[in-house]
Design an enzyme around this catalytic site. Structure first.
Site, PDB file in Angstrom:
ATOM      1  CG  ASP A   1      -4.037  10.506  11.404  1.00 25.25           C
ATOM      2  OD1 ASP A   1      -3.445  10.653  12.501  1.00 25.25           O
ATOM      3  OD2 ASP A   1      -3.505  10.021  10.420  1.00 25.25           O
TER       4      ASP A   1
ATOM      5  NE  ARG B   1      -1.617  12.422   7.525  1.00 26.52           N
ATOM      6  CZ  ARG B   1      -1.426  13.671   7.896  1.00 26.52           C
ATOM      7  NH1 ARG B   1      -2.342  14.332   8.524  1.00 26.52           N
ATOM      8  NH2 ARG B   1      -0.272  14.270   7.629  1.00 26.52           N
TER       9      ARG B   1
ATOM     10  CG  ASP C   1       2.534   1.669   9.661  1.00 28.73           C
ATOM     11  OD1 ASP C   1       1.990   2.467  10.431  1.00 28.73           O
ATOM     12  OD2 ASP C   1       2.753   1.932   8.468  1.00 28.73           O
TER      13      ASP C   1
ATOM     14  CE  LYS D   1      -1.733   1.845   3.936  1.00 27.09           C
ATOM     15  NZ  LYS D   1      -1.480   3.305   3.979  1.00 27.09           N
ATOM     16  CG  ASN D   2       2.458   2.719   3.557  1.00 23.06           C
ATOM     17  OD1 ASN D   2       1.270   2.985   3.368  1.00 23.06           O
ATOM     18  ND2 ASN D   2       2.983   2.594   4.770  1.00 23.06           N
TER      19      ASN D   2
HETATM   20  C1  UD1 Z   1       4.281   6.945   6.254  1.00 19.26           C
HETATM   21  C2  UD1 Z   1       3.361   5.752   6.120  1.00 19.26           C
HETATM   22  C3  UD1 Z   1       2.832   5.327   7.477  1.00 19.26           C
HETATM   23  C4  UD1 Z   1       3.984   5.088   8.424  1.00 19.26           C
HETATM   24  C5  UD1 Z   1       4.910   6.303   8.464  1.00 19.26           C
HETATM   25  C6  UD1 Z   1       6.172   6.094   9.277  1.00 19.26           C
HETATM   26  C7  UD1 Z   1       2.299   6.044   3.980  1.00 19.26           C
HETATM   27  C8  UD1 Z   1       1.047   6.291   3.231  1.00 19.26           C
HETATM   28  N1  UD1 Z   1       2.224   6.116   5.293  1.00 19.26           N
HETATM   29  O1  UD1 Z   1       3.514   8.040   6.770  1.00 19.26           O
HETATM   30  O2  UD1 Z   1       2.097   4.110   7.294  1.00 19.26           O
HETATM   31  O3  UD1 Z   1       3.460   4.857   9.715  1.00 19.26           O
HETATM   32  O4  UD1 Z   1       5.333   6.621   7.135  1.00 19.26           O
HETATM   33  O5  UD1 Z   1       6.879   5.004   8.827  1.00 19.26           O
HETATM   34  O6  UD1 Z   1       3.338   5.751   3.395  1.00 19.26           O
HETATM   35  N2  UD1 Z   1       6.610  14.736  10.536  1.00 19.26           N
HETATM   36  C9  UD1 Z   1       6.713  16.078  10.833  1.00 19.26           C
HETATM   37  N3  UD1 Z   1       6.650  16.967   9.803  1.00 19.26           N
HETATM   38  C10 UD1 Z   1       6.505  16.567   8.502  1.00 19.26           C
HETATM   39  C11 UD1 Z   1       6.391  15.198   8.219  1.00 19.26           C
HETATM   40  C12 UD1 Z   1       6.447  14.291   9.268  1.00 19.26           C
HETATM   41  O7  UD1 Z   1       6.852  16.473  11.974  1.00 19.26           O
HETATM   42  O8  UD1 Z   1       6.469  17.423   7.610  1.00 19.26           O
HETATM   43  C13 UD1 Z   1       6.693  13.757  11.644  1.00 19.26           C
HETATM   44  C14 UD1 Z   1       5.399  12.956  11.828  1.00 19.26           C
HETATM   45  O9  UD1 Z   1       4.486  13.663  12.638  1.00 19.26           O
HETATM   46  C15 UD1 Z   1       5.922  11.720  12.481  1.00 19.26           C
HETATM   47  C16 UD1 Z   1       7.264  11.493  11.792  1.00 19.26           C
HETATM   48  O10 UD1 Z   1       7.638  12.755  11.283  1.00 19.26           O
HETATM   49  O11 UD1 Z   1       6.146  11.934  13.860  1.00 19.26           O
HETATM   50  C17 UD1 Z   1       7.251  10.461  10.694  1.00 19.26           C
HETATM   51  O12 UD1 Z   1       6.256  10.747   9.764  1.00 19.26           O
HETATM   52  P1  UD1 Z   1       6.398  10.333   8.228  1.00 19.26           P
HETATM   53  O13 UD1 Z   1       7.579   9.450   8.037  1.00 19.26           O
HETATM   54  O14 UD1 Z   1       6.328  11.560   7.399  1.00 19.26           O
HETATM   55  O15 UD1 Z   1       5.089   9.473   7.985  1.00 19.26           O
HETATM   56  P2  UD1 Z   1       4.119   9.512   6.742  1.00 19.26           P
HETATM   57  O16 UD1 Z   1       4.899   9.687   5.474  1.00 19.26           O
HETATM   58  O17 UD1 Z   1       2.983  10.431   7.021  1.00 19.26           O
END
Ligand code: UD1
Length: 415
Positions: free
Chosen positions: A116, A92, A304, A22-23
């Protein structure tokens, strides 16, 4: 699928095929914005999130057709570079269209995602990275309004190896003028799959899967035919079910090299796992042992995986501590496990788990994709029936979840 009904029972056995990740697939779909023509994406899981991303592409003017596990996307010469609130709110991950839209169309209107069930999820690093490439981003009425002449390559140091921020910046940098270096990049296998997809499209990306990714911008990209990597999170789900219910499984297509730390930890819990010519083989012990787990960016234990592993550890022999380092608010599923008789206390971002011999089936609720799957796995070893409400969350991320579980011996239904 509104509810999943699970009756605890005997061991799991047999073979089950792991679907595409999925990701990964969601980001490959977003990348099709970067080139005009017909894309073929294979090994696509039939999940709600793929349908939502297809809807988003169609709202922009593309066509997306899923036939079995083959997704065909036709990206016309002109598209409407907009991601409406309804779709971003529903998923998202839609935010990853921002980078490719800015790079290819030069403008974008993308709804700001809200929080979320994991708590606050900022996108500041996505926006900062895109601004550093030269995008002009403003906010109005809940939307990001983005404009860019040709983006320019630069050095971007991410504050944290965010998966989404790395992907957004990467998909913008491929068409930027000059060289972009992303430092402290996310190293997840899904990111490497996206880079492989982009390179096949004609991009020049070196180092994806490591913390320094270098991109030499090109003028044009072209459509491709690509197969999605297998879903390590789905594989982890079956391993968790095995840990709870006992038995022996072959996870066809699973890639052991994407799950090193998981297999290592599962080994500490007493599972035997090994690479198999068809994927991964695993066998469960009589009862699993307690272990401490910490979520970390790849190659650490994925956030996850944590709900799944906590579900298994709730019936382990001894106490465990699970530390959630990525999403502080991601413990809502614990209340549901407690309703099933688990002995778990959450303090800040720690869960203190005292393993009990058996859980008991109860009416519970899925708060998100992994939470729902984790509860279903816990229910495999519970006395009596567990009825999981809000099971549509599970369908967002799992391809034929109940059918696959039934095929390996789980007593499960959905309605
Ligand atoms: C992706 C995955 C999700 C997984 C996560 C971490 C998808 C669709 N989702 O989510 O399943 O749990 O990676 O492996 O691929 N953060 C910030 N600022 C930002 C971006 C992120 O502070 O601009 C923080 C987030 O709040 C979190 C951390 O960084 O604490 C990691 O988030 P991130 O790796 O970006 O997760 P996603 O890409 O949203």
């Amino acid at each position: 699928m509104q509810r999943i009904l699970v009756r605890g029972g005997g061991p799991l056995s047999g073979r089950v095929a792991i679907s595409g990740a999925k990701n990964s697939v969601l980001k490959l779909m977003a990348a099709t914005v970067l080139a005009e023509g017909t894309f073929t994406i294979r090994n696509v899981p039939d999940i709600t999130d793929v349908r939502l991303m297809a809807e988003l592409l169609e709202a922009m003017g593309c066509t997306a057709t899923l036939d079995g596990d083959v997704l065909t996307i036709v990206r016309p010469a002109e598209i409407t570079p907009e991601a409406p609130y309804e779709l971003v709110e529903a998923m998202r991950a839609s935010i990853v269209v921002l980078g490719p839209l800015l790079a290819r169309v030069g403008r974008a209107r993308v709804s700001l995602p809200g929080g979320d069930d994991f708590g606050q999820r900022p996108i500041d690093m996505h926006l900062d990275g895109l601004r550093r490439l030269g995008a002009d981003l403003t906010f109005e009425h809940g939307y990001i309004e983005g404009r860019a002449e040709r983006l320019r390559g630069t050095r971007i140091v991410l504050e944290y190896p965010s998966v989404g921020a790395t992907e957004n910046v990467l998909m913008a940098a491929v068409l930027a003028e000059g060289t972009t270096v992303i430092e402290n990049a996310a190293k997840e296998p899904e990111l490497a799959d996206l880079a492989a997809f982009l390179n096949r499209m004609g991009a020049t990306i070196i180092g994806a899967g490591s913390s320094t990714v270098t991109v030499d911008g090109v003028e044009h990209l072209h459509p491709v035919d690509h197969a999605v990597i297998p879903d390590r999170l789905e594989a982890a789900t079956f391993l968790t079910g095995l840990a709870v219910a006992g038995g022996e499984l072959v996870l066809e297509q699973a890639r052991p090299e994407h799950m090193d730390m998981l297999m290592h930890k599962m080994g500490d819990m007493g599972l035997r796992t090994s690479a198999h010519p068809d994927g991964v083989w695993a066998a469960a012990p009589e009862r699993i042992r307690a272990v401490d787990i910490n979520s970390l960016p790849y190659p650490g234990i994925a956030t996850d995986y944590l709900p799944l592993m906590v579900a298994a550890l709730s019936v382990a022999d001894g106490p465990s501590i699970a530390t959630e380092n990525i999403f502080g608010g991601r413990f809502r599923y614990v209340d549901e496990l407690v309703r099933m008789g688990a002995d778990i206390r959450v303090e800040h971002h720690y869960a203190l788990i005292r393993g009990v011999p058996r859980l008991s089936g109860a009416p519970v609720k899925a708060h998100d994709i992994r939470a729902g799957a984790a509860i279903a796995m816990a229910a495999l070893g519970a006395d009596g029936e567990t009825v999981i409400a809000d099971a549509q969350h599970v369908a967002r991320g799992y391809d034929r979840f109940v059918e696959k579980m039934r095929s390996i011996g789980a007593d499960m239904d959905a309605d």
